[in-house]
Design an enzyme around this catalytic site. Structure first.
Site, PDB file in Angstrom:
ATOM      1  CG  ASP A 280      17.896 -72.898  20.894  1.00 27.82           C
ATOM      2  OD1 ASP A 280      18.290 -73.107  22.060  1.00 27.82           O
ATOM      3  OD2 ASP A 280      18.265 -73.584  19.927  1.00 27.82           O
TER       4      ASP A 280
ATOM      5  CB  VAL B 223      25.903 -72.926   8.885  1.00 27.92           C
ATOM      6  CG1 VAL B 223      26.048 -71.494   8.416  1.00 27.92           C
ATOM      7  CG2 VAL B 223      24.705 -73.051   9.804  1.00 27.92           C
TER       8      VAL B 223
ATOM      9  N   GLY C 193      29.502 -74.777  10.257  1.00 27.48           N
ATOM     10  CA  GLY C 193      28.813 -75.098  11.494  1.00 27.48           C
ATOM     11  C   GLY C 193      27.562 -75.902  11.262  1.00 27.48           C
TER      12      GLY C 193
ATOM     13  N   GLY D 161      20.689 -75.716  14.751  1.00 27.24           N
ATOM     14  CA  GLY D 161      19.537 -76.513  15.120  1.00 27.24           C
ATOM     15  C   GLY D 161      18.789 -77.090  13.930  1.00 27.24           C
TER      16      GLY D 161
ATOM     17  CE  LYS E 126      20.887 -72.303  10.595  1.00 28.06           C
ATOM     18  NZ  LYS E 126      20.205 -71.986  11.834  1.00 28.06           N
TER      19      LYS E 126
END
Ligand SMILES: *[C@@H]1O[C@H](CO)[C@@H](O)[C@H](O)[C@H]1NC(C)=O
Ligand SMILES: *[C@@H]1O[C@H](CO)[C@@H](O)[C@H](O)[C@H]1NC(C)=O
Ligand SMILES: *[C@@H]1O[C@H](CO)[C@@H](O)[C@H](O)[C@H]1NC(C)=O
Ligand SMILES: *[C@@H]1O[C@H](CO)[C@@H](O)[C@H](O)[C@H]1NC(C)=O
Ligand SMILES: *[C@@H]1O[C@H](CO)[C@@H](O)[C@H](O)[C@H]1NC(C)=O
Ligand SMILES: *[C@@H]1O[C@H](CO)[C@@H](O)[C@H](O)[C@H]1NC(C)=O
Ligand SMILES: *[C@@H]1O[C@H](CO)[C@@H](O)[C@H](O)[C@H]1NC(C)=O
Ligand SMILES: *[C@@H]1O[C@H](CO)[C@@H](O)[C@H](O)[C@H]1NC(C)=O
Length: 679
Positions: free
Chosen positions: A485, A374, A367, A370, A388
């Site tokens: 977020d 990842v 993935g 922000g 990450k």
């Protein structure tokens, strides 16, 4: 105090025979040893609110501080009480200080003394300028207050901690916990008031094959009534199931009681009370009984002193060494068992991370968040993790970054994705997270086929889980993290479809101000951002509440707030939801993919809560605490929601202008936004 008392136990009957030199040597050994023993108790947490701050320099403040000092020294010198509890009141009038300590049942008197000494020091260091405080150590707790706290149940602050490590069989674990803790609550609450304890231990088998045992205990301050003790323990037990189900070691600490379980014996059952009734009632600070032995030693006095010294010296030396080794070993063991993070234990080298992610191979990429990509990886110990790789440098210094990581790694809740470690080498900054097997919530919710996997029971469970995770961030963790977020793609689902909030604390790691602040560096996602945040960069817990409301309405409707605009003329999801609510047909919002049966009341309640959360006026939005309370009780008396922001004049909303350009991955992080309305 403590050292005198301990010396008294080890001191030979005829101290006058020992040479000064030997005495000195012996005292040194013991001091070293007890220093080691003293410092092995671990600080766990403390709480003292800024609301009870007082001015230490004012006359009143000085009186209070002096009383507090006398209270603490009274507690210290009474730490040898046989039931490990002592309460004391210092001073009079407005400057009265009430306080007590409580040691975990089963620890030795000297451990209790050591813990009390350390707790007294730390509580003053951390909370000396506050009128009320509670501090928890590994094996004792201490409290003081300007209001009487004796025999008063207090559930106001809790601290939960768990040791990660998934249970071998959660069904069996839950069953064992249920049985053990219900017995513990009953037994501890109903302990004979004269015993001076409200304490119970319980062991249970929880796996069928390999005999893994569960060791559990619960304890109240003995001043509570039976029913208050039961209430306290039952609250702690429900916090435990809420926060940490499936973990192999948990403790929940409250001002009036605590519970803990582990898969190793972390306690020793208290030894039966000594037969000689005189022993425990010895005043704790009384000097060693040096004089007693002299009478009986008269007849041997003629014996060669040197001979005796020759025997005693090696024996004491050996004794001291054995004691020291014992203390060191025990200290090491406690450290090992402790739930404790240090920067070192969280650090990984770049080479390790590279190896674990197959050198950031494309097929390991799972993935893009922000702050970077990842990757899935496997640690040398076999644990699967999500790594990450942060895409850009942060303004933060190395030490500060590590400090923040240690703080964020302490956030432990079953509805939060756990931060397990980091790597910091050269330009590389990597964060290592717990791996959550299922994808994120948006992957299911907004997919035509997969959304049918989310029936109402599951959606309701997810909503409640997110609410609890967010509440923990806002209030319970004491770090007061504002997520900033929250959105469906930041909610991951585990194999049982339990939600776990991801990406919290990123703002902290990137040194964005955490308190309510006015900032032009915005880290949020359009469509989820509260108007005051999107327009003025003002964020607070209430802007998270807004995002939560959007998320709830998306969960119910199965539709994206940002995509809604394209299909319904003039209304967005929030406006549409509010309109049908006002028209008395809230169920029209429900995702048609949700199969029957479902609980209509729950759906309506959730729509209602969602609408309360997205109200334009942030003062009217509930706190997450009230949201969790509302979700836990059906109530017809909820407030009537005011309209969501910009209802009916959506074209003026800059949020939506952005939305029409981009709709999906429109997260912006710390982009400097020119304010549309200068203040
Ligand atoms: C309490 O006050 C101190 C010092 O002013 C501040 O650093 C801390 O963040 C405050 N704590 C809370 C929970 O507001
Ligand atoms: C204790 O201190 C708090 C905070 O300063 C104050 O609000 C409260 O009235 C005090 N209670 C008593 C009994 O003085
Ligand atoms: C109290 O006095 C000390 C020393 O004069 C000073 O450092 C401190 O800031 C003062 N504290 C308050 C709350 O005024
Ligand atoms: C200890 O607490 C009890 C009530 O639980 C109270 O009656 C007693 O006065 C307290 N002792 C001191 C020294 O404050
Ligand atoms: C708990 O908090 C509530 C609200 O802040 C307060 O009214 C109550 O007195 C507190 N209870 C105790 C035992 O301190
Ligand atoms: C857990 O134990 C129960 C009862 O023994 C058994 O039915 C179940 O299959 C076990 N689950 C796992 C995942 O091993
Ligand atoms: C544990 O007890 C609670 C309430 O008593 C119950 O809801 C839950 O299903 C029980 N869990 C297990 C595994 O027995
Ligand atoms: C746990 O299992 C052992 C044998 O496997 C048994 O002897 C013991 O009684 C069990 N303990 C409890 C509390 O059930």
């Amino acid at each position: 105090m403590k050292k005198n008392k301990s010396l008294a136990r080890c001191w030979p009957d005829r101290p006058e025979i020992m040479s000064r030199y030997t005495q000195l040597l012996f005292v040194c050994f013991l001091l070293v040893c007890f220093h080691v023993c003293d410092s092995d108790d671990l600080y766990v947490s403390h709480y003292c609110s800024n609301d009870t701050l007082y001015n230490v320099n004012s006359t009143d403040g000085q009186t209070y501080r002096n009383n507090l000092n006398s209270l603490l020294s009274a507690l210290k010198s009474n730490a040898a009480r046989p039931n490990g509890f002592y309460n004391f009141t210092a001073g009079t009038g407005a400057a009265t200080v009430y306080g007590f300590f409580l040691c975990q049942g089963g620890i030795t008197t000297s451990d209790c003394q050591g813990c009390t000494i350390n707790a007294g020091r730390d509580i003053l260091g951390n909370c000396g300028d506050k009128k009320q405080a509670v501090l928890w150590y590994d094996s004792c707790m201490m409290r003081y207050s300007n209001e009487s706290i004796f025999s008063v149940l207090n559930l106001n602050n809790s601290y939960t901690q768990y040791k990660p490590g998934n249970a071998k069989n959660q069904t069996l674990l839950d069953r064992a916990l249920n049985e053990s803790f219900s017995q513990i609550a009953t037994r501890a609450a109903n302990e004979d008031p004269n015993s001076g304890f409200k304490l119970a231990f319980q062991e249970a088998n929880y796996t069928s094959n390999d005999n893994t045992k569960l060791y559990a205990m619960g304890q109240c301050t003995p001043d509570l009534s039976s029913s208050d003790c039961g209430t306290c323990l039952n609250s702690a037990i429900s916090y435990m199931f809420d926060c940490c189900s499936g973990q192999e070691g948990v403790r929940v600490l409250l001002p009036s009681c605590f519970i803990r379980y582990e898969t190793f014996p972390f306690y020793q059952l208290p030894s039966p009370p000594p037969l000689e009734p005189a022993t425990p009632s010895l005043p704790p600070s009384s000097p060693p009984p040096l004089g007693e032995a002299t009478a009986s030693s008269k007849d041997t006095e003629s014996a060669s002193t040197t001979k005796i010294v020759a025997i005693i010296v090696p024996i004491t030396a050996i004794l001291a060494i054995v004691l020291m080794v014992f203390c060191f070993v025990r200290k090491a063991k406690k450290k090992q068992n402790a739930i404790h993070e240090t920067p070192e234990s969280l650090q990984y080298s770049f080479a390790q991370v590279q190896a674990c992610t197959n050198n950031f191979a494309l097929e390991n990429r799972i993935g893009e968040g922000g702050f970077g990509c990842v990757y899935k990886g496997t640690l040398p110990n076999g644990q699967t993790v999500a790594v990450k790789r942060l895409s850009r440098g942060s303004s933060q210094g190395r030490e500060e970054f590590i400090n923040e990581i240690v703080l964020v790694a302490k956030l432990q809740h079953r509805n939060l994705v756990r931060l397990l470690g980091y790597c910091l080498e050269g330009e590389e900054k990597l964060l290592i997270y717990e791996y959550v097997p299922n994808k994120s919530l948006d992957y299911f919710l907004f997919d035509h086929e997969k959304k049918s996997l989310l029936n109402w029971v599951t959606r309701y469970k997810i909503i409640r889980g997110i609410a609890r995770g967010l509440l923990y961030l806002h209030e319970d963790s004491r770090l007061k993290i504002i997520h900033r977020d929250l959105k469906t793609s930041n909610v991951l689902l585990d194999q049982n479809m339990n939600p776990k909030i991801a990406d919290f604390g990123t703002a902290r790691l990137f040194k964005i101000d955490q308190s309510q602040a006015n900032t032009n560096r915005i880290a949020g996602t359009f469509g989820y951002m509260a108007p005051e945040y999107a327009l003025h960069g003002l964020f607070s817990v209430k802007s998270d509440v807004f995002s939560f409301g959007v998320l709830v309405l998306e969960m119910i409707s199965g539709r994206k707030n940002t995509k809604f605009l394209q299909s319904e003329a003039g209304d967005d999801l929030l406006g549409y939801s509010w309109r049908i609510w006002r028209d008395g047909t809230p169920l029209a919002l429900l995702d048609p993919n949700i199969p029957d049966p479902f609980d209509k009341n729950e759906v309506i309640q959730c729509i209602h809560i969602g609408l309360l959360c997205v109200q334009e006026d942030l003062q009217l939005r509930p706190t997450m605490n009230s949201v969790v309370l509302m979700l836990n009780s059906y109530s017809d008396t909820l407030q009537i929601p005011n309209p969501p922001p910009l209802f009916g004049h959506s074209t003026q909303c800059p949020v939506r202008q952005f939305n029409s350009k981009q709709d999906d991955e429109n997260t912006i992080n710390e982009t400097v936004i020119t304010e549309p309305h200068p203040r």
